[in-house]
Design a protein around this motif. Structure first.
Motif, PDB file in Angstrom:
ATOM      1  N   ALA A 172     -15.202  39.644  18.261  1.00 40.74           N
ATOM      2  CA  ALA A 172     -14.705  38.286  18.030  1.00 40.74           C
ATOM      3  C   ALA A 172     -13.512  38.293  17.076  1.00 40.74           C
ATOM      4  O   ALA A 172     -12.536  37.564  17.271  1.00 40.74           O
ATOM      5  CB  ALA A 172     -15.826  37.406  17.469  1.00 40.74           C
ATOM      6  N   PHE A 173     -13.578  39.125  16.041  1.00 35.13           N
ATOM      7  CA  PHE A 173     -12.478  39.187  15.073  1.00 35.13           C
ATOM      8  C   PHE A 173     -11.182  39.691  15.730  1.00 35.13           C
ATOM      9  O   PHE A 173     -10.094  39.202  15.443  1.00 35.13           O
ATOM     10  CB  PHE A 173     -12.846  40.117  13.916  1.00 35.13           C
ATOM     11  CG  PHE A 173     -13.895  39.557  12.988  1.00 35.13           C
ATOM     12  CD1 PHE A 173     -14.431  38.293  13.176  1.00 35.13           C
ATOM     13  CD2 PHE A 173     -14.351  40.308  11.918  1.00 35.13           C
ATOM     14  CE1 PHE A 173     -15.391  37.778  12.326  1.00 35.13           C
ATOM     15  CE2 PHE A 173     -15.311  39.803  11.048  1.00 35.13           C
ATOM     16  CZ  PHE A 173     -15.838  38.541  11.255  1.00 35.13           C
ATOM     17  N   ALA A 201      -8.742  39.710   9.164  1.00 32.59           N
ATOM     18  CA  ALA A 201      -9.320  38.768  10.123  1.00 32.59           C
ATOM     19  C   ALA A 201      -9.507  37.387   9.499  1.00 32.59           C
ATOM     20  O   ALA A 201      -9.312  36.359  10.158  1.00 32.59           O
ATOM     21  CB  ALA A 201     -10.661  39.300  10.641  1.00 32.59           C
ATOM     22  N   ALA A 202      -9.865  37.337   8.209  1.00 36.17           N
ATOM     23  CA  ALA A 202     -10.115  36.062   7.538  1.00 36.17           C
ATOM     24  C   ALA A 202      -8.851  35.211   7.453  1.00 36.17           C
ATOM     25  O   ALA A 202      -8.909  33.980   7.581  1.00 36.17           O
ATOM     26  CB  ALA A 202     -10.666  36.302   6.136  1.00 36.17           C
ATOM     27  N   LEU A 248      -2.826  44.445  12.133  1.00 34.87           N
ATOM     28  CA  LEU A 248      -3.698  45.198  11.231  1.00 34.87           C
ATOM     29  C   LEU A 248      -5.157  44.783  11.409  1.00 34.87           C
ATOM     30  O   LEU A 248      -6.068  45.615  11.330  1.00 34.87           O
ATOM     31  CB  LEU A 248      -3.259  44.983   9.776  1.00 34.87           C
ATOM     32  CG  LEU A 248      -2.018  45.774   9.329  1.00 34.87           C
ATOM     33  CD1 LEU A 248      -1.623  45.383   7.909  1.00 34.87           C
ATOM     34  CD2 LEU A 248      -2.277  47.284   9.403  1.00 34.87           C
ATOM     35  N   ALA A 249      -5.390  43.490  11.647  1.00 30.79           N
ATOM     36  CA  ALA A 249      -6.758  43.022  11.896  1.00 30.79           C
ATOM     37  C   ALA A 249      -7.311  43.652  13.171  1.00 30.79           C
ATOM     38  O   ALA A 249      -8.458  44.114  13.210  1.00 30.79           O
ATOM     39  CB  ALA A 249      -6.782  41.497  12.004  1.00 30.79           C
ATOM     40  N   GLY A 257     -14.050  45.473   3.816  1.00 29.21           N
ATOM     41  CA  GLY A 257     -13.465  44.298   3.181  1.00 29.21           C
ATOM     42  C   GLY A 257     -12.021  44.076   3.598  1.00 29.21           C
ATOM     43  O   GLY A 257     -11.596  42.938   3.822  1.00 29.21           O
ATOM     44  N   LEU A 258     -11.251  45.165   3.723  1.00 28.49           N
ATOM     45  CA  LEU A 258      -9.860  45.044   4.169  1.00 28.49           C
ATOM     46  C   LEU A 258      -9.784  44.530   5.601  1.00 28.49           C
ATOM     47  O   LEU A 258      -8.967  43.657   5.919  1.00 28.49           O
ATOM     48  CB  LEU A 258      -9.159  46.402   4.069  1.00 28.49           C
ATOM     49  CG  LEU A 258      -8.700  46.832   2.673  1.00 28.49           C
ATOM     50  CD1 LEU A 258      -8.173  48.260   2.707  1.00 28.49           C
ATOM     51  CD2 LEU A 258      -7.620  45.875   2.154  1.00 28.49           C
ATOM     52  N   ALA A 259     -10.633  45.082   6.473  1.00 27.29           N
ATOM     53  CA  ALA A 259     -10.650  44.618   7.862  1.00 27.29           C
ATOM     54  C   ALA A 259     -10.983  43.136   7.920  1.00 27.29           C
ATOM     55  O   ALA A 259     -10.368  42.363   8.670  1.00 27.29           O
ATOM     56  CB  ALA A 259     -11.677  45.423   8.670  1.00 27.29           C
TER      57      ALA A 259
END
Length: 467
Positions: free
Chosen positions: A382-383, A73-74, A415-416, A67-69
């Motif tokens: 992709a992220f 990215a989100a 971080l992403a 979820g953090l990753a």
């Protein structure tokens, strides 16, 4: 310009206006689209597999890690989606930020992500349907419900649902979104039924040890269940069909991710609290857990909800897949003939049908484990590229209007990259080999066909001729 030529955002928007898709979606549609894709196979199937094989009760921490990753990215996705509100998701963003060949390989791997992801979900749908029918006294022959590697001939239910949803997607986005809303409500009810029935039965002793395979097991579990989070990427593929993309896309991407992460952690905690994690390696762990604690009727209800839930995941994944193809064909990187929009339904009907047949064939004959892992690596790649893209655009195009700005980009973007890269490293070596082979094939296709037929390349040739 060569292989690193970028496509201006103005040109991207101009092409979309000429060959665009019908605008019919609002913020609530996008949030439900994201929930429709996120809450499904991950919560109803992969939670049990990841807990039993990799993380144990630490699967709760695996969901936090994934979820953090995804959160990092989100935020990058939301900024780029607001700047470039067009079909194509990470592929389109990369074309504008980092250049054609990088965009091509991202798009090529998004095709892998959505094609094999849809196939994995169709296989999961088949498992729940077969299990539900069996509990009702109807046992379908294994020859027609299992792939050859599992002792069958073909997984026919998986093929049927893939083809049916393809036809529905041809009929129109709004119609598909309406069905998605109904099914999302049903599956959320199923999730809450599970939490209400099983929650009071949690035995904290089942959470000991919390990490039986160590933190490496938690990380491996996070890499496997990352499959569960790709729904917000599918939200971004709907950008061109939004009525107000600058406002609605960030709401849809971040809102769906927050809601689903909370539900995932809650379900994972209850699931491993009522049943020893070693017993969860089966096709329907949530329904199994309810049966194990004596709620047979509740198990049937949740099983029905799971079927609805997995149906929405498949619907949204197949939708996203066709929009990636659509964007790439419009840019000339794959044949433009498959880019045609149906005059009545306003959808890219040719590629929707072709993609549906491909998904049906993969799900009918390929084991679910292999295709789920391939989906994860394509998504994570992709992220990583999107995070690099948003960072690069801040410096190369600081003048761009940004309706949504990713906060603390110098921190969030790295971080992403690091968190998604870490999850990629924790995937099996065999998955990396398949990913490498697929990428090499992609580069061959690019230099044989896509480079010469690119719209940008043709424009360059015209400019030189005119000069």
């Amino acid at each position: 310009m060569g292989v690193l030529r970028t496509k201006s955002i103005g040109l991207l928007r101009e092409n979309a206006e000429k060959n665009g898709l019908r605008k019919s979606l609002g913020a609530s549609d996008l949030i439900l689209l994201g929930i429709g894709c996120i809450i499904g196979t991950g919560i109803f199937v992969l939670t049990g597999v990841a807990a039993a094989k990799y993380a144990g009760p630490g699967i709760m921490l695996s969901f936090v890690l994934s979820g953090l990753a995804c959160a990092f990215a989100a935020l990058a996705y939301a900024e780029l989606a607001a700047i470039v509100p067009l079909a194509g998701s990470a592929y389109t963003y990369t074309y504008a930020a980092l250049g054609e060949i990088i965009a091509w390989i991202v798009g090529w791997n998004l095709i892998l992500e959505y094609s094999v992801g849809s196939s994995a979900v169709a296989a999961g749908w088949s498992g729940y349907v077969v299990g539900l029918l069996k509990s009702g006294g109807i046992e379908l022959p294994k020859a027609f419900t299992a792939v050859p590697a599992d002792g069958g001939i073909v997984n026919l239910p998986a093929m049927i649902i893939a083809l049916f949803l393809s036809l529905l997607l041809v009929r129109g986005t709004k119609e598909s979104a309406t069905l998605n809303k109904v099914l999302v409500v049903i599956k959320l009810v199923a999730v809450f039924i599970f939490l209400l029935l099983a929650g009071p039965k949690v035995n904290p002793a089942n959470w000991t040890p919390l990490m039986p395979y160590g933190f490496s097991g938690v990380a491996a579990g996070a890499a496997i269940i990352f499959f569960a989070y790709i729904g917000f990427d599918a939200v971004a593929t709907a950008a061109e069909e939004c009525r107000n993309p600058n406002r609605d896309l960030p709401i849809g991407i971040i809102g769906s991710l927050v809601v689903c992460t909370i539900l995932y952690i809650a379900v994972a905690g209850v699931l491993t609290g009522v049943v020893p994690y070693q017993d969860l390696n089966n096709a329907e762990p949530v329904a199994y857990a309810l049966r194990a604690i004596g709620y047979n009727f509740g198990s049937a209800l949740v099983g029905t909800g799971a079927i609805c839930g997995i149906t929405t995941v498949l619907l949204v994944l197949m939708y996203g897949q066709t929009r990636i193809f659509f964007a790439m064909s419009r840019d000339g990187l794959i044949p433009a003939s498959i880019c045609k929009v149906h005059p009545k339904y306003g959808t890219p009907h040719i590629i929707t049908i072709v993609a549906g047949i491909a998904v049906a064939l993969i799900s009918g004959f390929t084991p679910i484990g292999i295709i789920a892992e391939l989906t994860n690596i394509g998504t994570l790649f992709a992220f990583v590229v999107v995070a690099i893209g948003v960072f690069a655009l801040r410096y190369t195009r600081p003048d761009l209007p940004r309706p949504f700005r990713c906060p603390a980009v110098p921190i969030v973007a790295p971080l992403a990259v690091l968190s998604c890269g870490y999850l990629m490293i924790n995937l099996p070596v065999e998955t990396w080999i398949r990913f490498g082979v697929w990428s090499v094939i992609g580069f061959i296709v690019y230099f044989v066909y896509s480079y010469r037929n690119s719209v940008l390349n043709k424009n360059e040739v015209k400019d030189k001729a005119a000069g």
